[in-house]
Design a protein around this motif. Structure first.
Motif, PDB file in Angstrom:
ATOM      1  N   ALA A  55       0.825  -1.204   0.000  1.00  0.00           N
ATOM      2  CA  ALA A  55       0.000   0.000   0.000  1.00  0.00           C
ATOM      3  C   ALA A  55       0.860   1.255   0.000  1.00  0.00           C
ATOM      4  O   ALA A  55       0.563   2.232  -0.696  1.00  0.00           O
ATOM      5  N   ASN A  56       1.935   1.237   0.774  1.00  0.00           N
ATOM      6  CA  ASN A  56       2.804   2.410   0.849  1.00  0.00           C
ATOM      7  C   ASN A  56       3.548   2.658  -0.459  1.00  0.00           C
ATOM      8  O   ASN A  56       3.779   3.808  -0.845  1.00  0.00           O
ATOM      9  N   ASP A  57       3.915   1.588  -1.144  1.00  0.00           N
ATOM     10  CA  ASP A  57       4.738   1.720  -2.342  1.00  0.00           C
ATOM     11  C   ASP A  57       3.933   2.021  -3.597  1.00  0.00           C
ATOM     12  O   ASP A  57       4.499   2.427  -4.610  1.00  0.00           O
ATOM     13  N   ASP A  58       2.624   1.800  -3.548  1.00  0.00           N
ATOM     14  CA  ASP A  58       1.785   1.917  -4.744  1.00  0.00           C
ATOM     15  C   ASP A  58       0.777   3.052  -4.565  1.00  0.00           C
ATOM     16  O   ASP A  58      -0.186   2.926  -3.804  1.00  0.00           O
ATOM     17  N   LEU A  59       0.979   4.151  -5.291  1.00  0.00           N
ATOM     18  CA  LEU A  59       0.074   5.288  -5.175  1.00  0.00           C
ATOM     19  C   LEU A  59      -1.338   4.965  -5.669  1.00  0.00           C
ATOM     20  O   LEU A  59      -2.265   5.733  -5.425  1.00  0.00           O
ATOM     21  N   ASP A  60      -1.494   3.839  -6.351  1.00  0.00           N
ATOM     22  CA  ASP A  60      -2.826   3.441  -6.784  1.00  0.00           C
ATOM     23  C   ASP A  60      -3.689   3.012  -5.601  1.00  0.00           C
ATOM     24  O   ASP A  60      -4.911   3.010  -5.687  1.00  0.00           O
ATOM     25  N   VAL A  61      -3.053   2.645  -4.487  1.00  0.00           N
ATOM     26  CA  VAL A  61      -3.788   2.303  -3.263  1.00  0.00           C
ATOM     27  C   VAL A  61      -3.988   3.582  -2.461  1.00  0.00           C
ATOM     28  O   VAL A  61      -3.025   4.224  -2.053  1.00  0.00           O
ATOM     29  N   ARG A  62      -5.224   3.937  -2.219  1.00  0.00           N
ATOM     30  CA  ARG A  62      -5.535   5.193  -1.527  1.00  0.00           C
ATOM     31  C   ARG A  62      -6.294   4.986  -0.224  1.00  0.00           C
ATOM     32  O   ARG A  62      -6.476   5.929   0.546  1.00  0.00           O
ATOM     33  N   CYS A  63      -6.745   3.773   0.036  1.00  0.00           N
ATOM     34  CA  CYS A  63      -7.436   3.481   1.292  1.00  0.00           C
ATOM     35  C   CYS A  63      -7.367   1.985   1.540  1.00  0.00           C
ATOM     36  O   CYS A  63      -7.341   1.188   0.593  1.00  0.00           O
ATOM     37  N   VAL A  64      -7.324   1.601   2.820  1.00  0.00           N
ATOM     38  CA  VAL A  64      -7.315   0.195   3.227  1.00  0.00           C
ATOM     39  C   VAL A  64      -8.526  -0.047   4.127  1.00  0.00           C
ATOM     40  O   VAL A  64      -8.836   0.768   5.004  1.00  0.00           O
ATOM     41  N   VAL A  65      -9.213  -1.160   3.899  1.00  0.00           N
ATOM     42  CA  VAL A  65     -10.321  -1.586   4.751  1.00  0.00           C
ATOM     43  C   VAL A  65      -9.940  -2.918   5.384  1.00  0.00           C
ATOM     44  O   VAL A  65      -9.495  -3.834   4.695  1.00  0.00           O
ATOM     45  N   VAL A  66     -10.114  -3.018   6.706  1.00  0.00           N
ATOM     46  CA  VAL A  66      -9.784  -4.240   7.446  1.00  0.00           C
ATOM     47  C   VAL A  66     -11.067  -4.819   8.030  1.00  0.00           C
ATOM     48  O   VAL A  66     -11.848  -4.093   8.661  1.00  0.00           O
ATOM     49  N   THR A  67     -11.290  -6.106   7.828  1.00  0.00           N
ATOM     50  CA  THR A  67     -12.470  -6.755   8.396  1.00  0.00           C
ATOM     51  C   THR A  67     -12.148  -8.204   8.711  1.00  0.00           C
ATOM     52  O   THR A  67     -11.065  -8.699   8.414  1.00  0.00           O
ATOM     53  N   GLY A  68     -13.094  -8.873   9.349  1.00  0.00           N
ATOM     54  CA  GLY A  68     -12.943 -10.288   9.660  1.00  0.00           C
ATOM     55  C   GLY A  68     -13.907 -11.122   8.850  1.00  0.00           C
ATOM     56  O   GLY A  68     -14.962 -10.641   8.433  1.00  0.00           O
ATOM     57  N   ASP A  69     -13.566 -12.375   8.644  1.00  0.00           N
ATOM     58  CA  ASP A  69     -14.439 -13.286   7.925  1.00  0.00           C
ATOM     59  C   ASP A  69     -15.344 -14.005   8.922  1.00  0.00           C
ATOM     60  O   ASP A  69     -14.955 -14.277  10.050  1.00  0.00           O
ATOM     61  N   GLY A  70     -16.547 -14.292   8.522  1.00  0.00           N
ATOM     62  CA  GLY A  70     -17.457 -15.018   9.393  1.00  0.00           C
ATOM     63  C   GLY A  70     -18.100 -14.132  10.443  1.00  0.00           C
ATOM     64  O   GLY A  70     -18.371 -12.959  10.208  1.00  0.00           O
TER      65      GLY A  70
END
Length: 278
Positions: A55-70
């Motif tokens: 994410a840090n190296d790629d300017l195409d990534v502008r936001c991160v979403v974190v979630t759990g499965d189940g």
């Protein structure tokens, strides 16, 4: 624990972390149903670090979403390993200390270094280190089924992954102390009242709402987003004059970007801007 699951198109799998990307948003999904998404294992720590680095190296990534499965966001530490004194919970005291430093503590350090905004989409119980993981994100949105607990005292230990630093900054010292000293769980509505989450949504709308918010964030210039996040993070620990000096430097850089010129032109021309990270 290795887990074999179907991997969606465009995603990669590790032992317990699924990473996918779409429209400038990176989605991190913790997947380990056998432990209710416990945060453990070298492969998991490395996967978090790799995702942050990408994410840090790629300017195409502008936001991160974190979630759990189940049904769970994360149960935190693996209680079965605690009981059996296995993995990071085994060995002499000095070994355990080192295993924390070289193990689970890599997660908060990785998120502290994450340049882009991060949203925790808390889909269920966020317990112990799971609660702390939510606090590592900039924004927290909760399903109406979410439960939060800073529950380390309930198993006779202390917050070992940064919760004593993270939680007071999220909700204030007194409220964090009450959660940490009692270990009692709070539901999603109480979490919103405390300021731990910014909103509570029906469970079946959680990911839609989280990804829509991520899209609104990702619609903005990538450099401006990253510099804004650095200023907000630095503001938690630095003096006002230091932050103002940083802001002046970042502002000078921002005024020189093509994206700034595009944003101003689009505003005046009443059209949607197109940002290229330049």
């Amino acid at each position: 624990m290795d887990q074999i699951t179907a991997t969606p198109k465009g995603a990669t799998m590790t032992a317990t972390l699924e990473v996918s990307r779409s429209n400038h948003v990176m989605l991190l999904k913790i997947k380990d149903p056998g432990t209710r998404n416990a945060l453990s294992g070298e492969r998991f720590y490395r996967a978090i670090e790799d995702a942050v680095r990408t994410a840090n190296d790629d300017l195409d990534v502008r936001c991160v979403v974190v979630t759990g499965d189940g049904k769970a966001f994360s149960s935190g530490g693996n209680v079965h390993d605690m009981h059996g004194r296995k993995g990071m919970f085994g060995g002499a005291p000095e070994q355990i200390a080192e295993q924390y430093r070289t193990g689970i503590q890599r997660i908060p350090m990785a998120f502290w270094k994450l340049d882009v905004p991060a949203i925790a989409a808390v889909n269920g119980p966020a317990i112990g280190a799971g609660c702390d993981l939510a606090c590592m994100c900039d924004i927290r949105i909760a399903s109406d089924r979410a439960v939060f607990a800073e529950s380390f005292v309930k198993v006779g230990i202390v917050p070992g992954d940064g919760g004593s630093w993270l939680l007071p900054r999220a909700i204030g010292y007194a409220r964090a102390a009450e959660m940490a000293f009692t270990g009692d769980p709070i539901d999603a509505d109480e979490a919103r009242e405390l300021g731990l989450v910014s909103r509570v949504v029906p469970h079946d709308q959680l990911m839609t709402v989280a990804l829509e918010l991520a899209a609104r964030i990702a619609a903005n210039p990538p450099h401006a987003l990253r510099w804004s996040k650095r200023l907000l993070r630095e503001s938690q620990i630095a003096r006002l004059d230091t932050v103002l000096e940083m802001a002046a430097a970042y502002q000078a850089l921002a005024h020189g970007t093509e994206d700034h010129a595009e944003a101003v032109s689009a505003l005046l021309e009443k059209r949607r801007p197109t940002f290229k990270g330049r």
